[in-house]
Each structure stands twice: as C-alpha cells, then as structure tokens.
Design a protein around this motif. Sequence first.
Motif, PDB file in Angstrom:
ATOM      1  N   GLU A  64       0.843  -1.200   0.000  1.00 15.28           N
ATOM      2  CA  GLU A  64       0.000   0.000   0.000  1.00 15.28           C
ATOM      3  C   GLU A  64       0.880   1.252   0.000  1.00 15.28           C
ATOM      4  O   GLU A  64       0.969   1.982   0.985  1.00 15.28           O
ATOM      5  N   SER A  67      -0.636   5.125   0.848  1.00 11.35           N
ATOM      6  CA  SER A  67      -0.984   5.377   2.251  1.00 11.35           C
ATOM      7  C   SER A  67       0.251   5.282   3.154  1.00 11.35           C
ATOM      8  O   SER A  67       0.373   6.030   4.127  1.00 11.35           O
ATOM      9  N   GLU A 105       7.149  -1.162  -3.679  1.00 12.68           N
ATOM     10  CA  GLU A 105       5.802  -1.712  -3.582  1.00 12.68           C
ATOM     11  C   GLU A 105       5.779  -3.139  -4.120  1.00 12.68           C
ATOM     12  O   GLU A 105       6.224  -3.411  -5.226  1.00 12.68           O
ATOM     13  N   SER A 108       0.027  -7.045  -4.205  1.00 14.25           N
ATOM     14  CA  SER A 108      -0.734  -7.934  -3.326  1.00 14.25           C
ATOM     15  C   SER A 108      -0.840  -9.320  -3.931  1.00 14.25           C
ATOM     16  O   SER A 108      -0.977  -9.464  -5.144  1.00 14.25           O
TER      17      SER A 108
END
Length: 109
Positions: A64, A67, A105, A108
């Motif tokens: 994420e 954020s 990153e 997911s």
Amino acid sequence: MHFSPHIAIQVREYEKAVVFFKDFLKMEIKSYHANETHFKLNNINFYIENNPACRTYFEFFTSEMESTIKELEASGCQARETKTPENKKSYLVYTPFGFNFHLWEKESE
C-alpha cells in the motif's frame, strides 16, 4: 511495511571495501560491477556501492505505497521518488532520526 532482506551500503575506497567484505566478513560475491557489488551472507543481500556519502539503506516493502508514504511524511519523514531496477516507482525515505531506507511496492498476492 515489511523488511526486505536487502541492505545497501555506500563506501569510500570501493575496491578495498570489496576485499574487506569478501575476505574478512566472508560474504559471497553474487555480482561485481565497477560501482556496485552484490554480496550475500546467510539470507541477507548486501549491495556495496562506491559512494563517498557513506549512507546505509535498509530495504522495506509495502503493498500500500500511497498510504504508507502519507503516514511516513506525517511522521516527519522525507520521501524522494526513485525507480527500482524493473523501472517501478519506489522511494528513498529519510527519517528525522538519521535512519534511511528504500521502500518499494510489492503487488498484493
């Protein structure tokens, strides 16, 4: 955020540092280049870079990014956008405490 088993270390006297990491610390050379050598010791990857700034960067990942960066900046950190070797967005993060790290990153699963 999660720790990624990679640590980048900027050094002076690069060639001497490479010998030190290999011979004294007994790290295995995975790849050698004119300005960076990738070593491995146990399950940790070390990247020794020819750079007199002599900073050390631990590496973390998140699924994420947006954020996480907002939370880091709210905590007083500065984040500078960079790119991964795969040309994906990542950040160098400078904390107000002198601890620096690279953040990338991970998609997911």
